[in-house]
Design a protein around this motif. Structure first.
Motif, PDB file in Angstrom:
ATOM      1  N   HIS A 221      -7.666   5.034  -4.572  1.00  0.00           N
ATOM      2  CA  HIS A 221      -8.084   6.252  -3.868  1.00  0.00           C
ATOM      3  C   HIS A 221      -9.218   6.947  -4.617  1.00  0.00           C
ATOM      4  N   ALA A 222      -9.071   7.047  -5.939  1.00  0.00           N
ATOM      5  CA  ALA A 222     -10.101   7.722  -6.728  1.00  0.00           C
ATOM      6  C   ALA A 222     -11.401   6.927  -6.734  1.00  0.00           C
TER       7      ALA A 222
ATOM      8  N   GLU B 148      -9.056   9.592 -13.182  1.00  0.00           N
ATOM      9  CA  GLU B 148     -10.320  10.022 -13.781  1.00  0.00           C
ATOM     10  C   GLU B 148     -11.264   8.836 -13.966  1.00  0.00           C
ATOM     11  N   ASP B 149     -10.741   7.717 -14.437  1.00  0.00           N
ATOM     12  CA  ASP B 149     -11.587   6.539 -14.604  1.00  0.00           C
ATOM     13  C   ASP B 149     -11.970   5.946 -13.256  1.00  0.00           C
ATOM     14  N   GLY B 150     -11.084   6.073 -12.265  1.00  0.00           N
ATOM     15  CA  GLY B 150     -11.417   5.614 -10.915  1.00  0.00           C
ATOM     16  C   GLY B 150     -12.590   6.377 -10.325  1.00  0.00           C
ATOM     17  N   LEU B 151     -12.606   7.696 -10.508  1.00  0.00           N
ATOM     18  CA  LEU B 151     -13.741   8.498 -10.030  1.00  0.00           C
ATOM     19  C   LEU B 151     -15.041   8.059 -10.692  1.00  0.00           C
ATOM     20  N   LYS B 152     -14.991   7.880 -12.007  1.00  0.00           N
ATOM     21  CA  LYS B 152     -16.197   7.447 -12.724  1.00  0.00           C
ATOM     22  C   LYS B 152     -16.676   6.091 -12.214  1.00  0.00           C
ATOM     23  N   LEU B 153     -15.727   5.185 -12.015  1.00  0.00           N
ATOM     24  CA  LEU B 153     -16.071   3.850 -11.537  1.00  0.00           C
ATOM     25  C   LEU B 153     -16.710   3.917 -10.154  1.00  0.00           C
ATOM     26  N   GLY B 154     -16.100   4.677  -9.239  1.00  0.00           N
ATOM     27  CA  GLY B 154     -16.638   4.771  -7.889  1.00  0.00           C
ATOM     28  C   GLY B 154     -18.039   5.356  -7.856  1.00  0.00           C
TER      29      GLY B 154
END
Length: 327
Positions: free
Chosen positions: A210-211, A298-304
């Motif tokens: 989701h992130a 948090e890492d998912g947002l950065k990755l996206g």
């Protein structure tokens, strides 16, 4: 779409847990049949699907989640337990607004709806709409390919199992079930804020899908719109997907005592002032709901966001007629 990876989880339910590895979770049958079933790891092959705007998912390799024995992991699991035990009505609405589980549009459809809002707001024409919906659909596709590649690379667990490992034989405060609010329960009964028919997505946790999808789509909308401004309002009914027949007083009960001094209405207005804050809401909702620890999100947002910035020139090249031939 066939799985050719041969992926197998390191443990099955009932076996001794490896807290640093993903393990399947049993669900109740959606049709009400007695007993439970255990979904296998979902689409481990998806990380090998060809992307549109990026060449190799491995170039986005993330630092990985903390180890189960670390102070950071204990801190993040405790944060998840505390959030699960203190969800407000508004937070429950946020969790469900961003959940996108079975028989929903999924995150791709969710962000395509936000793209529709942008198109209507700014009165896009056909040419702009083609670019808009092409870019959002492609970037969420690419984000999920990269995300699934990372998920099965790290093969990390989820709060459902972390809580059981850290607090084995002890009690924690947590969600007690529909219309029951929260109470102290054995750690082995801890449950995300979700129906028992879909406890948590059946694949590894890190990074959050989701992130990752939200980080990618929100940054792409910002690039297409020329600013981060969104300024929309979403209307939700708290508990609609998890506690549909419950009163707010039952939903917010504590140790069997009905809540007082809270609104009787479950109707909630969720402000979406910017694309980036909407993505951050989506990421935060996954920790609040009990599906992920914070670092997953948090890492998912950065990755996206990194995927979107990387893919943006390639997407533009497709409508400008300058894109290279697929490899």
């Amino acid at each position: 779409y066939s799985d050719t990876t041969g992926y197998k989880p390191s443990r099955e339910p009932g076996q001794e847990q490896d807290p640093d590895r993903w393990m399947p979770i049993s669900f109740a049958h959606p049709d009400g049949r007695p007993g439970r079933f255990t979904p296998p790891g979902l689409t481990p092959q998806w990380g090998k699907v060809q992307c549109v705007g990026v060449d190799d998912p491995a170039t986005f390799r993330m630092p990985g989640p903390p180890k189960a024995g670390s102070e950071q992991m204990k801190k993040e699991v405790d944060e998840c337990i505390e959030a699960n035990a203190t969800l407000s009505l508004r937070q429950k609405a946020i969790v469900e607004f961003m959940r996108d589980g079975p028989r929903s549009t999924g995150q791709s459809g969710h962000w395509l709806r936000f793209a529709q809002d942008l198109s209507r707001r700014d009165k896009f024409g056909l040419d702009q709409d083609v670019k808009l919906f092409f870019s959002i659909a492609c970037v969420v596709h690419d984000a999920f390919v990269v995300c699934l590649s990372e998920k099965y690379y790290w093969d990390s667990s989820r709060p459902y199992w972390y809580v059981r490992w850290f607090y084995k034989g002890k009690t924690v405060k947590g969600y007690a079930g529909p219309c029951k609010g929260v109470k102290r329960i054995p750690a082995e009964e801890w449950h995300p804020y979700s129906p028992d028919t879909f406890v948590t997505p059946p694949f590894p946790g890190y990074p959050s899908g989701h992130a990752t999808a939200s980080g990618a789509a929100s940054r792409m909308l910002e690039l297409l719109a020329g600013s981060d401004r969104f300024e929309f309002m979403a209307k939700r009914r708290a508990g609609e997907l998890t506690e549909a027949s419950c009163t707010t007083y039952e939903m917010q009960a504590n140790e069997g005592v009905l809540a007082k001094d809270i609104p009787a209405s479950r109707e909630m207005d969720l402000a979406l002032p910017t694309f980036s804050s909407t993505a951050e809401m989506a990421a935060e909702s996954r920790m609040l709901g009990g599906y992920h620890i914070r670092v997953d999100n948090e890492d998912g947002l950065k990755l996206g966001r990194k995927i979107a910035v990387t893919a943006w020139p390639r997407y533009k090249a497709y409508w400008e007629g300058t894109a290279p031939e697929p490899k």
